[in-house]
Design an enzyme around this catalytic site. Sequence first.
Site, mmCIF file in Angstrom:
data_model
loop_
_atom_site.group_PDB
_atom_site.id
_atom_site.type_symbol
_atom_site.label_atom_id
_atom_site.label_comp_id
_atom_site.label_asym_id
_atom_site.label_seq_id
_atom_site.Cartn_x
_atom_site.Cartn_y
_atom_site.Cartn_z
ATOM 1 N N SER A 269 24.573 -2.433 29.329
ATOM 2 C CA SER A 269 23.193 -1.998 29.492
ATOM 3 C C SER A 269 22.284 -2.648 28.448
ATOM 4 O O SER A 269 22.287 -3.866 28.332
ATOM 5 C CB SER A 269 23.171 -0.466 29.428
ATOM 6 O OG SER A 269 22.101 0.010 30.176
ATOM 7 N N TRP A 360 18.838 0.150 39.667
ATOM 8 C CA TRP A 360 17.819 -0.028 38.614
ATOM 9 C C TRP A 360 18.017 -1.367 37.889
ATOM 10 O O TRP A 360 17.072 -2.019 37.480
ATOM 11 C CB TRP A 360 17.934 1.153 37.648
ATOM 12 C CG TRP A 360 16.976 1.244 36.511
ATOM 13 C CD1 TRP A 360 17.293 1.334 35.187
ATOM 14 C CD2 TRP A 360 15.541 1.316 36.566
ATOM 15 N NE1 TRP A 360 16.161 1.459 34.424
ATOM 16 C CE2 TRP A 360 15.067 1.451 35.251
ATOM 17 C CE3 TRP A 360 14.617 1.278 37.622
ATOM 18 C CZ2 TRP A 360 13.708 1.542 34.939
ATOM 19 C CZ3 TRP A 360 13.266 1.365 37.307
ATOM 20 C CH2 TRP A 360 12.824 1.495 35.984
ATOM 21 N N HIS A 410 26.092 3.110 36.948
ATOM 22 C CA HIS A 410 25.828 2.467 35.662
ATOM 23 C C HIS A 410 26.769 3.036 34.596
ATOM 24 O O HIS A 410 26.601 4.174 34.158
ATOM 25 C CB HIS A 410 24.368 2.802 35.324
ATOM 26 C CG HIS A 410 23.834 2.092 34.129
ATOM 27 N ND1 HIS A 410 23.563 0.748 34.112
ATOM 28 C CD2 HIS A 410 23.509 2.554 32.891
ATOM 29 C CE1 HIS A 410 23.074 0.406 32.936
ATOM 30 N NE2 HIS A 410 23.037 1.488 32.164
HETATM 31 C C1 GCU Z 1 17.305 2.357 30.565
HETATM 32 C C2 GCU Z 1 16.587 1.038 30.601
HETATM 33 C C3 GCU Z 1 17.525 -0.120 30.884
HETATM 34 C C4 GCU Z 1 18.718 -0.067 29.959
HETATM 35 C C5 GCU Z 1 19.348 1.288 29.983
HETATM 36 C C6 GCU Z 1 20.459 1.490 28.941
HETATM 37 O O1 GCU Z 1 17.731 2.690 31.852
HETATM 38 O O2 GCU Z 1 15.555 1.120 31.538
HETATM 39 O O3 GCU Z 1 16.876 -1.347 30.721
HETATM 40 O O4 GCU Z 1 19.634 -1.081 30.288
HETATM 41 O O5 GCU Z 1 18.382 2.279 29.692
HETATM 42 O O6 GCU Z 1 20.559 0.759 27.995
HETATM 43 O O7 GCU Z 1 21.179 2.472 29.087
#
Ligand code: GCU
Length: 429
Positions: A269, A360, A410
Site C-alpha cells: 500500500s 481503489w 487490500h
Molecule cells: C489509503 C490511501 C492509499 C494507500 C492506503 C494504505 O487507502 O488512499 O493510497 O495505499 O491508504 O496505505 O493503506
Amino acid sequence: MNIGKLNVLRNLVAAMTVCLSATSVAQPKGFNYDEAKVPQFELPRLLTMSDGTPVESASQWTAVRRPEVLALFEEHVFGTAPPSLPRLRIRLRSQVDDALNGLAIRREITVFFSDDDSGPQMDILVYTPAAATGPVPCFLGLNFKGNHTIEADPAIHLPMIASPPGKEPPLAQAKDSERGTRAGRWPAAMIVEAGFGLATIYYGDIDPDFHDDFQNGIHSLWPDQQGADRPANAGGSIAAWTWGLSRALDVLEGDRLVDGRRVAVFGHSRLGKTSLWAGATDPRFQLVISNDSGCGGAALSRRRFGETVARINTVFPHWFCRNHRQYNDNENAMPVDHHMLIALAAPRAVYVASAEKDQWADPRGEMLSLFHAGPVFKLFDRQGLPSDVMPQIDQPVHTDVGYHIRTGRHDVTSFDWQQYLNFAKQTLR
Ligand code: GCU
C-alpha cells in the site's frame, strides 16, 4: 428479547459494520470504478530523451534517460531525499538464537541517526535462518504498526508511537496486547524456511505518518527543511521512509548473516509506493516488490480509476512533495506516469501484485504500468510482461518481472508471499 438473541443481533450488526467499513475503505464513493469511463490519454514517452532523441540502447538509458526520469520523479512526485548523514551508529539491542521454534536467529538492531541516544532512531528486526551456513538473501520492508506486531514474541521491543496533533498522549509506548496482531502479513517462519532473511522496521520510527510540517521523525534532524515554506520539491514522508530503507540497507550490507547484495525491498500500500521509490533511488536493491500500492505507486495516474492524484494529495498532504499538487485533476500535465517509476528499477527484478477487490488501487492500472515499463527491460534483454491483458485471478505471470492479481481484498496474504518467494528464488540467486 433474551440475551442469546441480543448477542446474535449484536454480532450481526458488528459484522455488517465491518463489511460496510471494509467496502467503504476499499471503494470510497465519488470515484470512478468503471473501465468504460477511464479517460483517453497518452502516456509520456519512456524512451525519448528530453531533447527528442530516441533511446535505442541500454547504455543510453543508463547514462541519459534514466537520470532524466529519476529527476522528474524527484521534482514532481516524491521530492528530494533527506540529506545524507556523516555516519550511522548501530547497537545490537537483542539476539535470540532459537526464535520461531528454533528456525531462526532473531535480532533487533537499533540504528541511531545522530550522536544523541535519545534522538531519532529505528529498530531493525531481523530474522535469519538458524540453519544457514552463510549470508542469506533477505526481504526488507517497513511495517505499519510496530515490530512487535510481526510475531507474538514477548521479548520484541515495544516501539514508541507518535499521535497526530490534538490526540493525547503525543507519544506512547505500543501495547503488549498488540503483539503478533499483524503476523498474517509477515509469515516469518515461511520466509526463513525458504532460506531467506526477513528484516522489518516500524515506519513511524522514521517518520510518523501524519502531517506536522515535517518536524518529527528524522525531519527533526534538519530544521531548515521544516515548515510550510520548505522548497516545493522537498521530499515528503514517502521520501523519508525510502531514505530509512536505504539506511537499513547500509546496515544489512555490513551484516555477516545477510547478503547485502541480494536484498529485496518489499512494501504494501503506501509502503508499496515507498518500496517502488526505494528501488528507483537505490540501485542496490536487487528486487523491488509492490503489494497493492495503487495511486502514487504502481497504478497509472492518468487512468483516474479509483484513487486520484487530487484525493491522495488532499487526504495525505505529507506523502509527496508540494509540486505534486499541481497535478490535482490535471494528470495529463504530469511529465511522468508510473510505468516510468517501474522502469527505473530495470534491469533489476520487479514484482507488482494486485487484489481483485482492491479497486481503489486500480489493479488494471498497476498491471499496465508494469507492462508499459517493458521496453526498458527489453533494452537489457530482459522480458517484461508478455501481454497487456489482465491475467486470470490467482494465476501469477513470472518472466524477468512478476505480476499477479489474487482473490480478496487490500492486504498481504500468504498467497502473495508464496509468489514473492518463488520469484525471489529465480531472481535473487
Ligand atoms: C489509503 C490511501 C492509499 C494507500 C492506503 C494504505 O487507502 O488512499 O493510497 O495505499 O491508504 O496505505 O493503506
